[in-house]
Design an enzyme around this catalytic site. Sequence first.
Site, PDB file in Angstrom:
ATOM      1  N   TYR A 142      92.091  35.024  13.844  1.00 39.18           N
ATOM      2  CA  TYR A 142      92.389  33.589  13.721  1.00 39.18           C
ATOM      3  C   TYR A 142      91.879  33.026  12.398  1.00 39.18           C
ATOM      4  O   TYR A 142      92.419  32.052  11.881  1.00 39.18           O
ATOM      5  CB  TYR A 142      91.728  32.806  14.856  1.00 39.18           C
ATOM      6  CG  TYR A 142      92.517  32.719  16.140  1.00 39.18           C
ATOM      7  CD1 TYR A 142      93.061  33.856  16.731  1.00 39.18           C
ATOM      8  CD2 TYR A 142      92.688  31.496  16.780  1.00 39.18           C
ATOM      9  CE1 TYR A 142      93.748  33.771  17.931  1.00 39.18           C
ATOM     10  CE2 TYR A 142      93.383  31.402  17.975  1.00 39.18           C
ATOM     11  CZ  TYR A 142      93.902  32.541  18.542  1.00 39.18           C
ATOM     12  OH  TYR A 142      94.583  32.445  19.719  1.00 39.18           O
ATOM     13  N   LYS A 188      90.486  47.475  20.690  1.00 39.55           N
ATOM     14  CA  LYS A 188      91.580  48.417  20.409  1.00 39.55           C
ATOM     15  C   LYS A 188      91.029  49.471  19.445  1.00 39.55           C
ATOM     16  O   LYS A 188      91.561  49.692  18.342  1.00 39.55           O
ATOM     17  CB  LYS A 188      92.788  47.638  19.834  1.00 39.55           C
ATOM     18  CG  LYS A 188      94.072  48.441  19.715  1.00 39.55           C
ATOM     19  CD  LYS A 188      94.742  48.777  21.031  1.00 39.55           C
ATOM     20  CE  LYS A 188      95.928  49.688  20.815  1.00 39.55           C
ATOM     21  NZ  LYS A 188      96.558  50.161  22.062  1.00 39.55           N
ATOM     22  N   ASP A 220      95.283  46.987  25.871  1.00 46.38           N
ATOM     23  CA  ASP A 220      96.539  47.169  26.619  1.00 46.38           C
ATOM     24  C   ASP A 220      96.233  47.587  28.055  1.00 46.38           C
ATOM     25  O   ASP A 220      96.800  47.056  29.013  1.00 46.38           O
ATOM     26  CB  ASP A 220      97.475  48.166  25.906  1.00 46.38           C
ATOM     27  CG  ASP A 220      96.783  49.450  25.478  1.00 46.38           C
ATOM     28  OD1 ASP A 220      95.533  49.536  25.541  1.00 46.38           O
ATOM     29  OD2 ASP A 220      97.508  50.390  25.080  1.00 46.38           O
ATOM     30  N   ASP A 244      92.191  35.326  23.938  1.00 45.93           N
ATOM     31  CA  ASP A 244      93.221  34.300  24.131  1.00 45.93           C
ATOM     32  C   ASP A 244      94.272  34.818  25.115  1.00 45.93           C
ATOM     33  O   ASP A 244      94.637  34.152  26.084  1.00 45.93           O
ATOM     34  CB  ASP A 244      93.867  33.966  22.781  1.00 45.93           C
ATOM     35  CG  ASP A 244      94.966  32.929  22.913  1.00 45.93           C
ATOM     36  OD1 ASP A 244      94.742  31.916  23.600  1.00 45.93           O
ATOM     37  OD2 ASP A 244      96.043  33.132  22.323  1.00 45.93           O
ATOM     38  N   ASP A 248      94.714  33.922  29.487  1.00 45.88           N
ATOM     39  CA  ASP A 248      95.929  33.376  30.108  1.00 45.88           C
ATOM     40  C   ASP A 248      96.371  34.268  31.270  1.00 45.88           C
ATOM     41  O   ASP A 248      96.732  33.777  32.346  1.00 45.88           O
ATOM     42  CB  ASP A 248      97.087  33.287  29.095  1.00 45.88           C
ATOM     43  CG  ASP A 248      97.206  31.901  28.447  1.00 45.88           C
ATOM     44  OD1 ASP A 248      96.154  31.260  28.245  1.00 45.88           O
ATOM     45  OD2 ASP A 248      98.336  31.466  28.154  1.00 45.88           O
TER      46      ASP A 248
HETATM   47  C1  IPM Z   1      93.552  28.348  23.664  1.00 44.13           C
HETATM   48  C2  IPM Z   1      94.798  27.940  22.912  1.00 44.13           C
HETATM   49  C3  IPM Z   1      94.474  27.827  21.433  1.00 44.13           C
HETATM   50  C4  IPM Z   1      94.011  29.191  20.962  1.00 44.13           C
HETATM   51  C5  IPM Z   1      95.612  27.292  20.566  1.00 44.13           C
HETATM   52  C6  IPM Z   1      96.112  25.960  21.046  1.00 44.13           C
HETATM   53  C7  IPM Z   1      95.197  27.198  19.111  1.00 44.13           C
HETATM   54  O1  IPM Z   1      95.821  28.853  23.157  1.00 44.13           O
HETATM   55  O2  IPM Z   1      92.568  27.588  23.613  1.00 44.13           O
HETATM   56  O3  IPM Z   1      93.570  29.388  24.313  1.00 44.13           O
HETATM   57  O4  IPM Z   1      94.842  30.049  20.630  1.00 44.13           O
HETATM   58  O5  IPM Z   1      92.805  29.412  20.919  1.00 44.13           O
HETATM   59 MG    MG Z   2      95.333  30.310  24.653  1.00 40.95          MG
END
Ligand code: IPM
Ligand code: MG
Length: 355
Positions: A142, A188, A220, A244, A248
């Site tokens: 990032y 990885k 993975d 990240d 999710d």
């Molecule tokens: C998160 C979001 C952010 C990230 C975005 C909005 C920049 O996806 O907080 O997980 O990638 O960190």
């Molecule tokens: Mg995110």
Amino acid sequence: MKSYKIGVIKGDGIGPEIIDEAIKVLDAVSVTQGFNLKYEEMLLGGSAIDETGVPLPDETIQGVKKCDAVLFGAIGGPKWDNLERHLRPESGLLGLRKEMGTFANLRPAMVYDELVNASSLKPAVIQGVDIMVVRELTGGIYFGQPREYDANKSYNTMVYTREEVVRIAVVAFDIAMQRDKRICSVDKANVLEVSQFWREIVEEVAKDYPEVELTHMYVDNAAMQLIRDPKQFDVILTGNIFGDILSDAASMLSGSIGLLPSASTGKGVGLFEPIHGSAPDIAGQGIANPLATISSASMLLRYALGEATAADKIDNAIKKALSEGYRTGDLGDYDTKEIMTCSEMGDIVADYASR
Ligand code: IPM
Ligand code: MG
């Protein structure tokens, strides 16, 4: 009476709706628990761009430093998608994380018993899941330099320094000591030098924590294992982009990404935010699930202010609302008493939390 100053960043999309509910709940518990919260609103993301021309105004950078903690909703939306990268709402959030030095992002993924049928996975696979994803938040690809966007060639660089890996590993091991004492570090290392480096340093830090069992997994495989058998995990320690993605995925174990909070801590003031985004498709309709943000407010009380009893009250209020059958639309297909609006859910949780 104790008094705390909370920075509030509502942001874009559903941000303002969900933050309003979290504040409703915070106010309800602060009254019964005998402390005072003062809020100071600050701009970030798209709404900051509209008002000031930049996604991270100086007043916000200065403002957060004077707070005891910051509660944040969400940023971004199609309106700002075509701006240059450094002017996009997301750049504001990344800049804020960097400015605040919040290198440790804690993302719990737990399954409420009441919602065991709400997940797309089988109840037997997810019942009892209780994972803490510890994501490195201010380094890695990032932020790595050099980076370049060009019509013929574009690149980003995944960089970690020893100091960055050590400090996030220490956070993960300290958390593991409070939990089941198991860490799975995800990388990885079969392909990337930076991951090999990560792995070696995590091994070094582990020597100071003989009670913690450390394993390693390629990212993975980790994505697959999270879906196949999530209960094998206690603490997952990983870098910025892997964290990240995996957080999710982990969020869906719980049934909805609208349920899970996060805490970003590090050098000073902490930032507390739901893990979901600004959901522009449902913004302004009053149907968003405020529970992830309410739960983030609970983490704020627990980790930033040390108000553990108040945090417990909120956590229990959320569980009670769910066990009573109250659901927002994202959880709507299952065991439903009635589908509620964002604000009705806030009312119920505030009421339970204040008892
Ligand atoms: C998160 C979001 C952010 C990230 C975005 C909005 C920049 O996806 O907080 O997980 O990638 O960190
Ligand atoms: Mg995110």
